[in-house]
Motif scaffolding. Structure first.
Motif, PDB file in Angstrom:
ATOM      1  N   VAL A   1       5.445  -3.991  -0.813  1.00 27.25           N
ATOM      2  CA  VAL A   1       5.442  -5.481  -0.847  1.00 27.25           C
ATOM      3  C   VAL A   1       4.371  -6.052   0.075  1.00 27.25           C
ATOM      4  O   VAL A   1       4.000  -5.736   1.239  1.00 27.25           O
ATOM      5  CB  VAL A   1       6.940  -5.692  -0.035  1.00 27.25           C
ATOM      6  N   LYS A   2       3.901  -7.267  -0.654  1.00 29.64           N
ATOM      7  CA  LYS A   2       2.800  -7.912   0.083  1.00 29.64           C
ATOM      8  C   LYS A   2       3.240  -8.482   1.376  1.00 29.64           C
ATOM      9  O   LYS A   2       4.303  -9.037   1.377  1.00 29.64           O
ATOM     10  CB  LYS A   2       2.413  -8.975  -0.885  1.00 29.64           C
ATOM     11  N   LEU A   3       2.476  -8.476   2.467  1.00 26.63           N
ATOM     12  CA  LEU A   3       2.928  -9.098   3.811  1.00 26.63           C
ATOM     13  C   LEU A   3       3.450 -10.491   3.626  1.00 26.63           C
ATOM     14  O   LEU A   3       4.403 -10.864   4.117  1.00 26.63           O
ATOM     15  CB  LEU A   3       1.860  -8.590   4.684  1.00 26.63           C
ATOM     16  N   ASP A   4       2.749 -11.198   2.846  1.00 28.30           N
ATOM     17  CA  ASP A   4       2.896 -12.741   2.810  1.00 28.30           C
ATOM     18  C   ASP A   4       4.547 -13.011   1.976  1.00 28.30           C
ATOM     19  O   ASP A   4       5.037 -13.759   2.388  1.00 28.30           O
ATOM     20  CB  ASP A   4       2.048 -13.458   1.726  1.00 28.30           C
ATOM     21  N   THR A   5       4.870 -12.018   1.386  1.00 27.77           N
ATOM     22  CA  THR A   5       6.183 -12.079   0.644  1.00 27.77           C
ATOM     23  C   THR A   5       7.279 -12.114   1.789  1.00 27.77           C
ATOM     24  O   THR A   5       8.229 -12.572   1.634  1.00 27.77           O
ATOM     25  CB  THR A   5       6.234 -10.884  -0.429  1.00 27.77           C
ATOM     26  N   PHE A   6       6.891 -11.123   2.480  1.00 27.70           N
ATOM     27  CA  PHE A   6       8.007 -10.961   3.903  1.00 27.70           C
ATOM     28  C   PHE A   6       8.245 -12.333   4.486  1.00 27.70           C
ATOM     29  O   PHE A   6       9.353 -12.684   4.699  1.00 27.70           O
ATOM     30  CB  PHE A   6       7.690  -9.901   5.054  1.00 27.70           C
TER      31      PHE A   6
ATOM     32  N   GLY B   1       0.894  -1.153   0.034  1.00 27.49           N
ATOM     33  CA  GLY B   1       0.053   0.001  -0.034  1.00 27.49           C
ATOM     34  C   GLY B   1       0.697   1.191   0.028  1.00 27.49           C
ATOM     35  O   GLY B   1       0.396   2.452  -0.114  1.00 27.49           O
ATOM     36  N   ASP B   2       2.231   0.889  -0.057  1.00 26.96           N
ATOM     37  CA  ASP B   2       2.997   2.323   0.233  1.00 26.96           C
ATOM     38  C   ASP B   2       4.199   2.261  -0.893  1.00 26.96           C
ATOM     39  O   ASP B   2       4.782   1.269  -0.703  1.00 26.96           O
ATOM     40  CB  ASP B   2       3.626   2.224   1.570  1.00 26.96           C
ATOM     41  N   ILE B   3       4.292   3.138  -1.712  1.00 27.66           N
ATOM     42  CA  ILE B   3       5.165   3.420  -2.783  1.00 27.66           C
ATOM     43  C   ILE B   3       6.464   4.217  -2.342  1.00 27.66           C
ATOM     44  O   ILE B   3       7.157   4.461  -3.319  1.00 27.66           O
ATOM     45  CB  ILE B   3       4.590   3.620  -4.070  1.00 27.66           C
ATOM     46  N   HIS B   4       6.518   4.780  -1.288  1.00 32.37           N
ATOM     47  CA  HIS B   4       7.459   5.792  -0.671  1.00 32.37           C
ATOM     48  C   HIS B   4       8.679   4.893  -0.368  1.00 32.37           C
ATOM     49  O   HIS B   4       8.692   4.216   0.481  1.00 32.37           O
ATOM     50  CB  HIS B   4       7.277   6.450   0.487  1.00 32.37           C
ATOM     51  N   ASP B   5       9.779   4.939  -1.467  1.00 33.71           N
ATOM     52  CA  ASP B   5      10.946   4.133  -1.041  1.00 33.71           C
ATOM     53  C   ASP B   5      12.329   4.921  -0.839  1.00 33.71           C
ATOM     54  O   ASP B   5      13.469   4.472  -0.950  1.00 33.71           O
ATOM     55  CB  ASP B   5      10.979   2.974  -2.381  1.00 33.71           C
ATOM     56  N   ILE B   6      12.102   6.261  -0.837  1.00 30.89           N
ATOM     57  CA  ILE B   6      13.448   7.020  -0.802  1.00 30.89           C
ATOM     58  C   ILE B   6      13.948   6.653   0.560  1.00 30.89           C
ATOM     59  O   ILE B   6      15.542   6.556   0.997  1.00 30.89           O
ATOM     60  CB  ILE B   6      13.326   8.489  -0.922  1.00 30.89           C
ATOM     61  N   GLY B   7      13.390   6.778   1.892  1.00 31.54           N
ATOM     62  CA  GLY B   7      14.023   6.393   2.959  1.00 31.54           C
ATOM     63  C   GLY B   7      14.373   5.230   3.070  1.00 31.54           C
ATOM     64  O   GLY B   7      15.672   4.945   3.756  1.00 31.54           O
TER      65      GLY B   7
END
Ligand code: B1M
Length: 220
Positions: free
Chosen positions: A134-139, A106-112
């Motif tokens: 990233v889908k939580l299952d993927t983690f 749900g979040d595309i902010h990746d600079i940080g």
């Protein structure tokens, strides 16, 4: 070479302005100048590039910038980061390990998150970066496969932050011994504790330091 404080301020301001004005070429060339004149690459990243993004975010809040401008600003930031990244060094000794890292669904902010990754790599960690949204299952699935010493979850929005709590629950259900570090602007130590995280860090340097402690201890 030791640069004067005046020149250092001038260079950092120029990098910051290049991000605000989404000028990729100037941003890259001022970052090269920073290195040539002996500025610390991490300082140039945080006080130049990241400070520029903070200023752009003010403009967004004041409705002077909109999403397209922010995207262009982030392109300029990345052009500078490409120059600075190979020169970022950590000057402290920390325990090293393997980190599974990503921005929650749900979040595309990746600079940080990318700055966090840069600092971990500079400190000698192996980073498996799952990217953003990233889908939580993927983690959970990836952690089962690679058994990282630490899982790092990032979120930049109050909405997506809620996925962090869920992800921690899923990761701990799959392996109660897993250690999870969280960060991102809407989080705090209190929220991290409430979500069941093992650690929280407010910036990329603190993240590496906290990770070093975490792989030696059990909780926050
Ligand atoms: Co958006 N955005 N954005 N955005 N954006 C915010 C987050 C927002 C606060 C702006 C605002 O309204 N003032 C707001 C969220 C509000 C909320 O909380 N609910 C917001 C919004 C609403 C949105 C959209 C919904 C806008 C829209 O489409 N209408 C949309 C989101 C879509 C989605 O995700 N599903 C959106 C989109 C975008 C862009 C794509 C344009 C762009 C992102 C580009 C990119 O990342 N590739 C963008 C940007 C740039 C921002 C702001 C302006 C800047 C974020 C940033 O990069 N900061 C942001 C405003 C703000 O944060 N003040 C905003 C610089 C970066 C270095 O800092 O990410 O905090 P930060 O990372 C730090 C620490 O937090 C920490 O270390 C990092 C380095 O020191 N950290 C960790 C981060 N992760 C960590 C993990 C750790 C440890 C530390 O351990 C694992």
């Amino acid at each position: 070479m030791r640069v004067s404080e005046e020149r250092k301020t001038e260079i950092l301001d120029a990098i910051r302005h290049a991000v605000i004005q989404y000028d990729e070429d100037h941003c890259a060339s001022w970052c090269k100048t920073a290195l040539q004149e002996g500025l610390d690459a991490y300082e140039a990243t945080m006080k130049g590039l990241a400070a520029g993004m903070d200023a752009a975010s003010e403009l967004y809040t004041r409705r002077e910038y909109f999403v397209p401008e922010l995207l262009l600003c982030s392109d300029a930031l990345y052009a500078g980061l490409d120059i600075l990244r190979p020169h970022i060094r950590t000057d402290y000794e920390v325990a090293k390990g393997k980190l599974l890292l990503g921005v929650v669904e749900g979040d595309i902010h990746d600079i940080g998150k990318n700055l966090v990754k840069t600092m971990f790599e500079a400190a000698g960690w192996e980073v498996v970066d799952l990217g953003k949204d990233v889908k939580l299952d993927t983690f959970v699935e990836e952690q089962k496969k690679i058994k990282a010493d630490l899982v790092g979850l990032s979120a930049l929005m109050t909405t997506s932050m809620m996925a962090i709590e869920k992800a921690i629950g899923m990761l701990k259900a799959a392996d109660p011994a897993v250690k999870v570090l969280v960060g991102g602007a809407p989080l705090s130590l209190e929220i991290a504790k409430k979500f069941g995280a093992d650690g929280y860090a407010e910036d990329a340097v603190c993240a590496v330091q906290e990770a070093g402690h975490l792989i030696k201890k059990q909780t926050v």
